[in-house]
Design a protein around this motif. Sequence first.
Motif, mmCIF file in Angstrom:
data_model
loop_
_atom_site.group_PDB
_atom_site.id
_atom_site.type_symbol
_atom_site.label_atom_id
_atom_site.label_comp_id
_atom_site.label_asym_id
_atom_site.label_seq_id
_atom_site.Cartn_x
_atom_site.Cartn_y
_atom_site.Cartn_z
ATOM 1 N N PRO A 23 -54.811 12.143 187.181
ATOM 2 C CA PRO A 23 -56.180 12.143 187.704
ATOM 3 C C PRO A 23 -57.233 11.855 186.634
ATOM 4 O O PRO A 23 -57.091 12.260 185.482
ATOM 5 N N THR A 24 -58.277 11.119 187.035
ATOM 6 C CA THR A 24 -59.433 10.842 186.184
ATOM 7 C C THR A 24 -60.685 11.228 186.969
ATOM 8 O O THR A 24 -60.625 11.472 188.170
ATOM 9 N N CYS A 25 -61.826 11.258 186.303
ATOM 10 C CA CYS A 25 -63.079 11.617 186.975
ATOM 11 C C CYS A 25 -63.753 10.438 187.656
ATOM 12 O O CYS A 25 -64.535 10.608 188.568
ATOM 13 N N GLY A 26 -63.458 9.219 187.214
ATOM 14 C CA GLY A 26 -64.053 8.022 187.796
ATOM 15 C C GLY A 26 -62.992 7.014 188.175
ATOM 16 O O GLY A 26 -61.824 7.144 187.816
ATOM 17 N N ALA A 27 -63.408 5.993 188.924
ATOM 18 C CA ALA A 27 -62.489 4.923 189.313
ATOM 19 C C ALA A 27 -61.941 4.236 188.062
ATOM 20 O O ALA A 27 -62.663 4.016 187.102
ATOM 21 N N VAL A 28 -60.654 3.913 188.061
ATOM 22 C CA VAL A 28 -59.991 3.299 186.910
ATOM 23 C C VAL A 28 -60.167 1.786 186.962
ATOM 24 O O VAL A 28 -59.880 1.157 187.977
ATOM 25 N N HIS A 29 -60.657 1.197 185.833
ATOM 26 C CA HIS A 29 -60.853 -0.246 185.749
ATOM 27 C C HIS A 29 -59.998 -0.892 184.673
ATOM 28 O O HIS A 29 -59.813 -2.100 184.689
ATOM 29 N N ALA A 30 -59.507 -0.121 183.697
ATOM 30 C CA ALA A 30 -58.773 -0.704 182.576
ATOM 31 C C ALA A 30 -57.587 0.174 182.202
ATOM 32 O O ALA A 30 -57.702 1.401 182.146
ATOM 33 N N LEU A 31 -56.442 -0.470 181.969
ATOM 34 C CA LEU A 31 -55.222 0.192 181.516
ATOM 35 C C LEU A 31 -54.612 -0.637 180.397
ATOM 36 O O LEU A 31 -54.660 -1.863 180.435
ATOM 37 N N SER A 32 -54.024 0.041 179.423
ATOM 38 C CA SER A 32 -53.351 -0.673 178.343
ATOM 39 C C SER A 32 -52.347 0.255 177.681
ATOM 40 O O SER A 32 -52.591 1.461 177.588
ATOM 41 N N PHE A 33 -51.235 -0.302 177.231
ATOM 42 C CA PHE A 33 -50.338 0.483 176.383
ATOM 43 C C PHE A 33 -50.832 0.378 174.957
ATOM 44 O O PHE A 33 -51.257 -0.686 174.504
ATOM 45 N N CYS A 34 -50.804 1.475 174.257
ATOM 46 C CA CYS A 34 -51.174 1.535 172.843
ATOM 47 C C CYS A 34 -50.056 2.313 172.159
ATOM 48 O O CYS A 34 -50.038 3.543 172.177
ATOM 49 N N GLY A 35 -49.078 1.575 171.618
ATOM 50 C CA GLY A 35 -47.904 2.231 171.050
ATOM 51 C C GLY A 35 -47.113 2.911 172.141
ATOM 52 O O GLY A 35 -46.803 2.308 173.164
ATOM 53 N N ASP A 36 -46.852 4.187 171.976
ATOM 54 C CA ASP A 36 -46.071 4.933 172.961
ATOM 55 C C ASP A 36 -46.949 5.648 173.989
ATOM 56 O O ASP A 36 -46.480 6.470 174.753
ATOM 57 N N LYS A 37 -48.240 5.336 174.026
ATOM 58 C CA LYS A 37 -49.174 5.976 174.955
ATOM 59 C C LYS A 37 -49.771 4.942 175.900
ATOM 60 O O LYS A 37 -49.799 3.747 175.631
ATOM 61 N N LEU A 38 -50.267 5.427 177.040
ATOM 62 C CA LEU A 38 -51.006 4.623 177.996
ATOM 63 C C LEU A 38 -52.466 5.034 177.885
ATOM 64 O O LEU A 38 -52.778 6.228 177.853
ATOM 65 N N VAL A 39 -53.357 4.060 177.791
ATOM 66 C CA VAL A 39 -54.789 4.311 177.663
ATOM 67 C C VAL A 39 -55.451 3.845 178.950
ATOM 68 O O VAL A 39 -55.141 2.775 179.465
ATOM 69 N N SER A 40 -56.362 4.672 179.499
ATOM 70 C CA SER A 40 -57.076 4.275 180.709
ATOM 71 C C SER A 40 -58.562 4.560 180.553
ATOM 72 O O SER A 40 -58.980 5.417 179.786
ATOM 73 N N GLY A 41 -59.351 3.801 181.301
ATOM 74 C CA GLY A 41 -60.795 3.978 181.325
ATOM 75 C C GLY A 41 -61.340 3.370 182.593
ATOM 76 O O GLY A 41 -60.652 2.623 183.283
ATOM 77 N N GLY A 42 -62.582 3.703 182.901
ATOM 78 C CA GLY A 42 -63.164 3.173 184.126
ATOM 79 C C GLY A 42 -64.603 3.578 184.297
ATOM 80 O O GLY A 42 -65.381 3.523 183.343
ATOM 81 N N ALA A 43 -64.954 4.011 185.497
ATOM 82 C CA ALA A 43 -66.327 4.310 185.871
ATOM 83 C C ALA A 43 -66.757 5.702 185.411
ATOM 84 O O ALA A 43 -67.191 6.532 186.207
ATOM 85 N N GLU A 44 -66.642 5.946 184.125
ATOM 86 C CA GLU A 44 -67.104 7.184 183.497
ATOM 87 C C GLU A 44 -67.112 6.976 181.990
ATOM 88 O O GLU A 44 -66.407 6.105 181.489
ATOM 89 N N PRO A 45 -67.892 7.740 181.262
ATOM 90 C CA PRO A 45 -67.972 7.549 179.810
ATOM 91 C C PRO A 45 -66.841 8.259 179.059
ATOM 92 O O PRO A 45 -67.070 9.141 178.237
#
Length: 112
Positions: A23-45
């Motif tokens: 779960p995130t607080c805002g809608a998800v717009h971007a996903l990427s793998f960074c090494g062994d982790k998954l990074v997400s971001g979207g409609a929140e700071p």
Amino acid sequence: AGGGGRYVGMWHLSSRKLVATMPTCGAVHALSFCGDKLVSGGAEPAVYLWTRSGKLAARVTTPQDSIYSFASRSLSIGGRATDPRILVAAGTSSDLPLFYRSGATFGFCLST
């Protein structure tokens, strides 16, 4: 999977089953793998760092109101490339936050 919902879904492709919902607080717009982790971001700071099993490793606030893209870069130590350690998040602000990853520790922000 992002899809604009307020979660990141991780799917097992061959069985077509959802294996983790993050779960995130805002809608998800971007996903990427960074090494062994998954990074997400979207409609929140904020930028989220997830383990491959779907557990939240870190949530870091950013100057961006929304995140639309990620890029990561490996460091070369002694001629050998390491896991991606530097991550930039691009979004709605002219600020480009750069994060240095050492485990789940993030660092500084530069302004353009």
